[in-house]
Design a protein around this motif. Structure first.
Motif, PDB file in Angstrom:
ATOM      1  N   LEU A 261       1.335  -1.192  -0.001  1.00  0.00           N
ATOM      2  CA  LEU A 261      -0.640   0.003  -0.067  1.00  0.00           C
ATOM      3  C   LEU A 261       1.045   1.157  -0.242  1.00  0.00           C
ATOM      4  O   LEU A 261       0.720   2.644  -0.929  1.00  0.00           O
ATOM      5  N   GLU A 262       2.188   1.029   0.412  1.00  0.00           N
ATOM      6  CA  GLU A 262       3.526   2.627   0.981  1.00  0.00           C
ATOM      7  C   GLU A 262       3.480   2.915  -0.591  1.00  0.00           C
ATOM      8  O   GLU A 262       3.298   4.120  -1.064  1.00  0.00           O
ATOM      9  N   ILE A 263       4.328   1.257  -1.518  1.00  0.00           N
ATOM     10  CA  ILE A 263       4.472   1.759  -2.860  1.00  0.00           C
ATOM     11  C   ILE A 263       3.187   2.132  -3.758  1.00  0.00           C
ATOM     12  O   ILE A 263       3.308   2.789  -4.910  1.00  0.00           O
ATOM     13  N   SER A 264       2.457   1.890  -3.217  1.00  0.00           N
ATOM     14  CA  SER A 264       1.205   2.156  -4.386  1.00  0.00           C
ATOM     15  C   SER A 264       1.054   3.726  -4.585  1.00  0.00           C
ATOM     16  O   SER A 264      -0.278   4.071  -4.997  1.00  0.00           O
ATOM     17  N   GLY A 265       1.835   4.185  -3.399  1.00  0.00           N
ATOM     18  CA  GLY A 265       1.031   5.806  -2.825  1.00  0.00           C
ATOM     19  C   GLY A 265      -0.585   5.753  -2.106  1.00  0.00           C
ATOM     20  O   GLY A 265      -0.461   6.431  -2.053  1.00  0.00           O
ATOM     21  N   ALA A 266      -1.314   4.758  -1.725  1.00  0.00           N
ATOM     22  CA  ALA A 266      -2.339   4.731  -0.769  1.00  0.00           C
ATOM     23  C   ALA A 266      -2.504   5.583   0.090  1.00  0.00           C
ATOM     24  O   ALA A 266      -3.108   6.116   1.122  1.00  0.00           O
ATOM     25  N   PHE A 267      -0.674   5.991   1.210  1.00  0.00           N
ATOM     26  CA  PHE A 267      -1.048   6.488   1.947  1.00  0.00           C
ATOM     27  C   PHE A 267      -0.209   7.600   2.850  1.00  0.00           C
ATOM     28  O   PHE A 267      -0.055   8.172   3.345  1.00  0.00           O
ATOM     29  N   ASN A 268      -0.061   8.086   0.913  1.00  0.00           N
ATOM     30  CA  ASN A 268       0.282   9.293   1.558  1.00  0.00           C
ATOM     31  C   ASN A 268      -0.827  10.656   1.117  1.00  0.00           C
ATOM     32  O   ASN A 268      -1.876  10.734   1.456  1.00  0.00           O
ATOM     33  N   MET A 269      -0.027  11.651   2.339  1.00  0.00           N
ATOM     34  CA  MET A 269      -1.610  12.437   3.162  1.00  0.00           C
ATOM     35  C   MET A 269      -0.870  13.376   3.158  1.00  0.00           C
ATOM     36  O   MET A 269       0.091  13.945   3.329  1.00  0.00           O
ATOM     37  N   THR A 270      -2.315  14.268   2.949  1.00  0.00           N
ATOM     38  CA  THR A 270      -2.146  15.513   3.565  1.00  0.00           C
ATOM     39  C   THR A 270      -3.151  16.198   4.793  1.00  0.00           C
ATOM     40  O   THR A 270      -4.596  15.759   4.781  1.00  0.00           O
ATOM     41  N   LEU A 271      -2.866  16.799   5.052  1.00  0.00           N
ATOM     42  CA  LEU A 271      -3.377  17.433   6.452  1.00  0.00           C
ATOM     43  C   LEU A 271      -3.466  18.996   6.655  1.00  0.00           C
ATOM     44  O   LEU A 271      -2.770  19.284   5.923  1.00  0.00           O
ATOM     45  N   LEU A 272      -4.327  18.996   7.256  1.00  0.00           N
ATOM     46  CA  LEU A 272      -4.661  20.704   7.834  1.00  0.00           C
ATOM     47  C   LEU A 272      -4.407  21.038   8.690  1.00  0.00           C
ATOM     48  O   LEU A 272      -5.286  20.220   9.648  1.00  0.00           O
ATOM     49  N   VAL A 273      -4.082  22.329   9.247  1.00  0.00           N
ATOM     50  CA  VAL A 273      -3.913  22.390  10.822  1.00  0.00           C
ATOM     51  C   VAL A 273      -4.509  23.993  10.782  1.00  0.00           C
ATOM     52  O   VAL A 273      -3.524  24.811   9.418  1.00  0.00           O
ATOM     53  N   LYS A 274      -4.924  24.409  11.289  1.00  0.00           N
ATOM     54  CA  LYS A 274      -5.352  25.880  11.966  1.00  0.00           C
ATOM     55  C   LYS A 274      -4.754  26.299  12.956  1.00  0.00           C
ATOM     56  O   LYS A 274      -4.886  25.878  14.038  1.00  0.00           O
ATOM     57  N   LEU A 294       0.089  19.732   6.178  1.00  0.00           N
ATOM     58  CA  LEU A 294       1.280  18.740   6.768  1.00  0.00           C
ATOM     59  C   LEU A 294       1.260  18.440   5.551  1.00  0.00           C
ATOM     60  O   LEU A 294      -0.270  18.039   4.730  1.00  0.00           O
ATOM     61  N   GLN A 295       2.333  17.599   5.054  1.00  0.00           N
ATOM     62  CA  GLN A 295       2.031  16.622   4.125  1.00  0.00           C
ATOM     63  C   GLN A 295       3.304  15.215   4.453  1.00  0.00           C
ATOM     64  O   GLN A 295       4.450  15.562   4.807  1.00  0.00           O
ATOM     65  N   VAL A 319       6.868  14.109   7.944  1.00  0.00           N
ATOM     66  CA  VAL A 319       5.630  15.304   7.950  1.00  0.00           C
ATOM     67  C   VAL A 319       6.460  16.460   7.362  1.00  0.00           C
ATOM     68  O   VAL A 319       7.395  16.820   8.136  1.00  0.00           O
ATOM     69  N   GLN A 320       6.254  17.639   5.192  1.00  0.00           N
ATOM     70  CA  GLN A 320       6.617  17.943   5.608  1.00  0.00           C
ATOM     71  C   GLN A 320       5.618  19.060   5.886  1.00  0.00           C
ATOM     72  O   GLN A 320       4.756  18.708   5.874  1.00  0.00           O
ATOM     73  N   VAL A 321       5.800  20.503   6.759  1.00  0.00           N
ATOM     74  CA  VAL A 321       4.802  21.490   7.095  1.00  0.00           C
ATOM     75  C   VAL A 321       5.770  23.014   6.382  1.00  0.00           C
ATOM     76  O   VAL A 321       6.595  22.823   5.895  1.00  0.00           O
TER      77      VAL A 321
END
Length: 441
Positions: A261-274, A294-295, A319-321
């Motif tokens: 699942l990691e190789i397929s990119g299924a767990f690439n995440m984008t998170l928003l923080v206020k 947050l990526q 995590v890239q901020v």
């Protein structure tokens, strides 16, 4: 030339089981009651969906066929024994009717065909026929079997070869279902899983045991899996287990699943923080009330650890901020190590996996464009979002479940999931064990 040369290089054997199943005696008893091998005949007895009686003629009319007994039993270290007793109502002439008992004993075993599929075949077959109302012994001969009764019109020769051919036809349905065991099942639109048998099943008093190796494909390409840390051993069923089937999955299976699942990119995440108000160190980078993006990506593959009574998922993220307007610009990079509990269950023919509570979480600064950032500030700003959103977004990917090894038209029910230690003289492993019953649709 390179292709031809590559054919000369031996391919290293890297085939070892990472999961498997045991069809228990209880499951075998359920199987013989109709779903696996059924034997039904039409009223006239001329033919049926699975069985054609090869001794119908204009002289001998079969009025009805009643299957009195059908049993399927284990022969340890060999295979299965199929026993069929059928009562035939035969009218040689319109005014008389005789009931005959046709008994068939057939030994079955499982082979692996060149395509890699399991195939149930007949290794021995012995039919007998006798008159139910009479104690007169039936005359026998080989390879053909004949019987006589007081009515000369009932004299009839029956071909053993033909009857045994019809018995082999009874195996068409179970063999079709065995082929469906090795189908490719979707995990996500770009990721598929396939369970491949490594050898023919083992037959013992505990049941029929099959060892499987999992193969994952991403975008149609098979991916190399992480090396299994230890051999895998199937747990032995309890002597009086009511379960039809026991499935077991190793740590390697789950780690391979998350790796695919990691190789397929299924767990690439984008998170928003206020962030309100903005911290002093970051105030110059954002407009007031602007969302911080947050990526999260994996810097190392996820790992599943099975412990006595529980499963845990270890994640190693970077995590890239930054800000995402107009294009994403990163100003802070954080390494996140976290451990989440895993919950396992079964719905229909799928294993349901979900990341539960976070058991451990650690943040560390990897790189920063805003000068020194205190660890306490990182935790205050980003830890709540990471703690909540990372498992939540992973569970969105896992929510469809992962197909279990199964055959066509079978549904799992009455599931009991346990994780326990299996020991032998040379190694130990921790399989997740699924004790299952099932029904046929």
């Amino acid at each position: 030339l390179s292709i031809l040369l590559s054919l000369l290089v031996p391919v290293p054997a890297n085939r070892s089981p990472d999961c498997g199943g045991i069809l228990t005696p209880s499951g075998l008893s359920y199987c013989k009651s109709g779903p696996c091998i059924s034997c039904t005949v039409s009223r006239e007895g001329r033919q049926s969906a699975l069985l054609t009686l090869p001794f119908c003629s204009s002289r001998n009319q079969i009025n009805s066929v009643t299957v009195a007994e059908l049993s399927l039993s284990l022969i340890p270290d060999a295979g299965l024994r199929l026993s069929i007793d059928a009562d035939l109502s035969i009218s040689p002439i319109p005014s008389t009717t005789t009931v005959m008992r046709l008994s068939i004993l057939a030994d079955l075993h499982v082979e692996m065909n060149p395509e890699g599929n399991l195939e149930l075949v007949t290794s021995a077959c012995k039919p007998t026929l006798e008159e139910v109302q009479s104690t007169e012994e039936m005359a026998r001969s080989a390879p053909r079997l004949s019987f006589k009764s007081s009515d000369s019109d009932l004299d009839k020769e029956i071909s053993i070869d033909k009857i045994c051919l019809e018995v082999s036809k009874l195996l068409l349905l179970p063999n079709e279902r065995l082929i469906s065991l090795t189908a490719q099942f979707p995990v996500t639109p770009s990721c598929q899983v396939q369970y491949l048998p490594l050898a023919a099943p083992m037959f013992s008093e505990q049941g029929v045991t099959i060892s499987l190796q999992t193969t994952f494909q991403v975008a149609g390409m098979a991916i190399p899996l992480p090396v299994s840390p230890m051999p895998f051993s199937m747990p032995e069923p309890a002597t009086s287990s009511p379960s039809h089937l026991i499935l077991a999955f190793s740590e390697h299976f789950y780690t391979s699943l998350f790796f695919a699942l990691e190789i397929s990119g299924a767990f690439n995440m984008t998170l928003l923080v206020k962030l309100t108000p903005l911290p002093r160190q970051m105030g110059s980078l954002f407009q007031e009330d602007a969302p911080v993006v947050l990526q999260a990506v994996f810097r190392s593959s996820p790992r599943v650890v099975l412990e006595e009574g529980k499963a845990a998922l270890r994640l190693f993220l970077t995590v890239q901020v930054g800000t995402g307007s107009p294009a994403f610009q990163s100003f802070l990079s954080i390494n996140v190590d976290m451990t989440a509990g895993l919950l396992l269950s079964v719905a229909d023919t799928r294993m349901m996996i979900s990341a539960a509570g976070i058991e451990d979480l650690e943040l560390s600064l990897a790189a920063s464009n805003v000068g020194p950032v205190p660890a306490a500030l990182l935790e205050e700003l980003f830890l709540p979002t990471i703690r909540e959103e990372v498992p939540a977004q992973m569970n969105v990917v896992l929510s469809e479940g992962v197909f279990l090894p199964h055959v066509f038209s079978f549904t799992y029910t009455d599931v009991n999931v346990t994780i326990h230690r299996v020991r032998n003289k040379t190694f130990k492993s921790l399989p997740a064990r699924f004790d299952l019953k099932g029904t046929w649709s």
